[in-house]
Write an enzyme that holds these catalytic residues in place. Structure first.
Site, mmCIF file in Angstrom:
data_model
loop_
_atom_site.group_PDB
_atom_site.id
_atom_site.type_symbol
_atom_site.label_atom_id
_atom_site.label_comp_id
_atom_site.label_asym_id
_atom_site.label_seq_id
_atom_site.Cartn_x
_atom_site.Cartn_y
_atom_site.Cartn_z
ATOM 1 N N GLU A 113 34.162 18.779 -10.362
ATOM 2 C CA GLU A 113 33.918 17.537 -9.694
ATOM 3 C C GLU A 113 32.935 17.537 -8.697
ATOM 4 O O GLU A 113 33.087 18.306 -7.771
ATOM 5 C CB GLU A 113 35.375 17.080 -9.233
ATOM 6 C CG GLU A 113 35.242 15.509 -8.678
ATOM 7 C CD GLU A 113 36.640 15.049 -8.260
ATOM 8 O OE1 GLU A 113 37.004 13.903 -8.651
ATOM 9 O OE2 GLU A 113 37.390 15.844 -7.747
ATOM 10 N N LYS A 127 34.901 8.092 -12.435
ATOM 11 C CA LYS A 127 36.371 8.241 -12.155
ATOM 12 C C LYS A 127 37.015 6.818 -11.980
ATOM 13 O O LYS A 127 36.491 5.942 -11.233
ATOM 14 C CB LYS A 127 36.662 9.375 -11.108
ATOM 15 C CG LYS A 127 38.083 9.225 -10.671
ATOM 16 C CD LYS A 127 37.862 10.423 -9.425
ATOM 17 C CE LYS A 127 39.373 11.034 -9.256
ATOM 18 N NZ LYS A 127 39.507 11.970 -7.923
ATOM 19 N N CYS A 143 39.727 15.639 -11.807
ATOM 20 C CA CYS A 143 40.924 15.828 -10.949
ATOM 21 C C CYS A 143 42.063 15.340 -11.349
ATOM 22 O O CYS A 143 42.535 15.506 -12.440
ATOM 23 C CB CYS A 143 40.251 15.605 -9.542
ATOM 24 S SG CYS A 143 41.201 16.026 -8.119
#
Length: 336
Positions: free
Chosen positions: A45, A127, A161
């Protein structure tokens, strides 16, 4: 997925807040993966330009100089740096799933960029919801970021994540017959003595569970916090207790949740390799397919909006008349 595929999973530290140097390191790792016979490589990430650990260490006002620098060093997709990466993918014949901070106009997004072995963009995602203090700097994705991509090497998907702690988002991915999933993590170096929720045990388990729940291969690349990053960000003992060097816990899991590669030490840079056998997908799906034969849609179902939601939608050109106004605003009627 028809043929076995050798994959590479990154565990390394970026050149923190240095876009060009991290692009150099990205290409070096791609070259290493290709030389080892890998057909796909996965990065952590916000690999470019590194995860913004400073957001967790002090007040927003203290962070402003670093926030400005982070903006400047984030990756623009239509840029020389991005073209260097896609050109390298084409030259090496390598699929790439790259975690990066996307700079789009004046906003940042936690992004993942999927590139094929011809250097073409397969997909770009963001995200959906930045986590906790990340929301002071990053924007959000939309339903278009919860999708898989059919490619010659398999059906690819990716999340970042703590998206792996979102049951509904995960189910939306499972339902698209995802075969190879990239679970990108930043490093497990933060608040080690304060909470297990940010540590390797919980989050590595989330990646493993994703593999078993979705019956897919999971590549979980993970960055490392370098001593240089500690020196830059931690100017007190208190901050050094909150963020520590290391934290690398990259893994590769099979669709039954098994380990497919031996983990590296948390301070060790390198690539994990595994060969993914498509037969393992069939064996796992026979036992439990949560969006197929093992589902109960008469009891529980997911409502999912996969459409992009831009801030501005251009209306079609229409003649200015009472009829056109009524078409656009049915609650308004004008007399002529």
């Amino acid at each position: 997925m028809k043929e076995p595929l050798k994959v590479a999973c990154v565990q390394a530290a970026p050149v923190f807040l240095d876009l060009d140097a991290t692009v150099d390191k990205t290409i070096t790792l791609m070259e290493q993966a290709a030389a080892a016979g890998a057909g796909l490589i996965a990065f952590p990430e916000t690999w470019i330009p590194g995860y913004p650990w400073f957001l967790w260490l002090d007040a927003p006002a203290w962070n402003m100089p670093l926030v400005q620098r982070y903006h400047q060093q984030s990756l623009v997709l239509d840029s020389v740096q991005a073209r260097r990466i896609s050109d390298a993918a084409r030259h090496l014949g390598l699929y790439v799933v790259l975690g990066y901070s996307e700079r789009n106009k004046a906003s940042l997004y936690i992004g993942q960029w999927i590139i094929d072995d011809h250097g073409e963009t397969v997909g770009v995602r963001r995200k959906l919801k930045a986590t906790h203090v990340e929301r002071t700097m990053f924007g959000e994705g939309d339903g278009a970021s919860l999708r898989t991509f059919e490619t010659p090497v398999g059906v690819l998907g990716a999340l970042c994540c703590w998206e792996h702690l979102q049951p509904l988002s995960k189910y939306a991915m499972y339902a698209q017959n995802e075969q190879i999933h990239v679970a990108a993590w930043p490093s497990f170096s933060l608040y080690r003595n304060a909470t297990s929720a940010l540590g390797p045990e919980v989050n590595t388990a989330a990646s493993r569970v994703y593999a078993a729940e979705g019956q897919c291969f999971v590549l979980a690349p993970c960055a490392i916090v370098s001593p240089e990053m500690i020196e830059m960000l931690c100017d007190s003992d208190a901050k050094r207790s909150l963020l520590q060097a290391g934290g690398g816990h990259a893994r590769i899991f099979g669709p039954d949740g098994s380990d497919l590669a031996t983990p590296l030490g948390e301070h060790e840079e390198g690539l994990l390799y595994a060969t993914l056998d498509p037969a393992a997908l069939t064996l796992a799906k026979v036992a439990a397919d949560p969006a197929g034969h093992y589902s109960r849609p008469d009891v529980t179902r997911l409502m999912f909006n996969p459409n992009p939601t831009p801030c501005v939608v251009d209306l079609p050109d229409l003649p200015i008349s009472s009829e056109s106004i009524e078409l656009l605003r049915p609650d308004i009627a004008l007399e002529v």
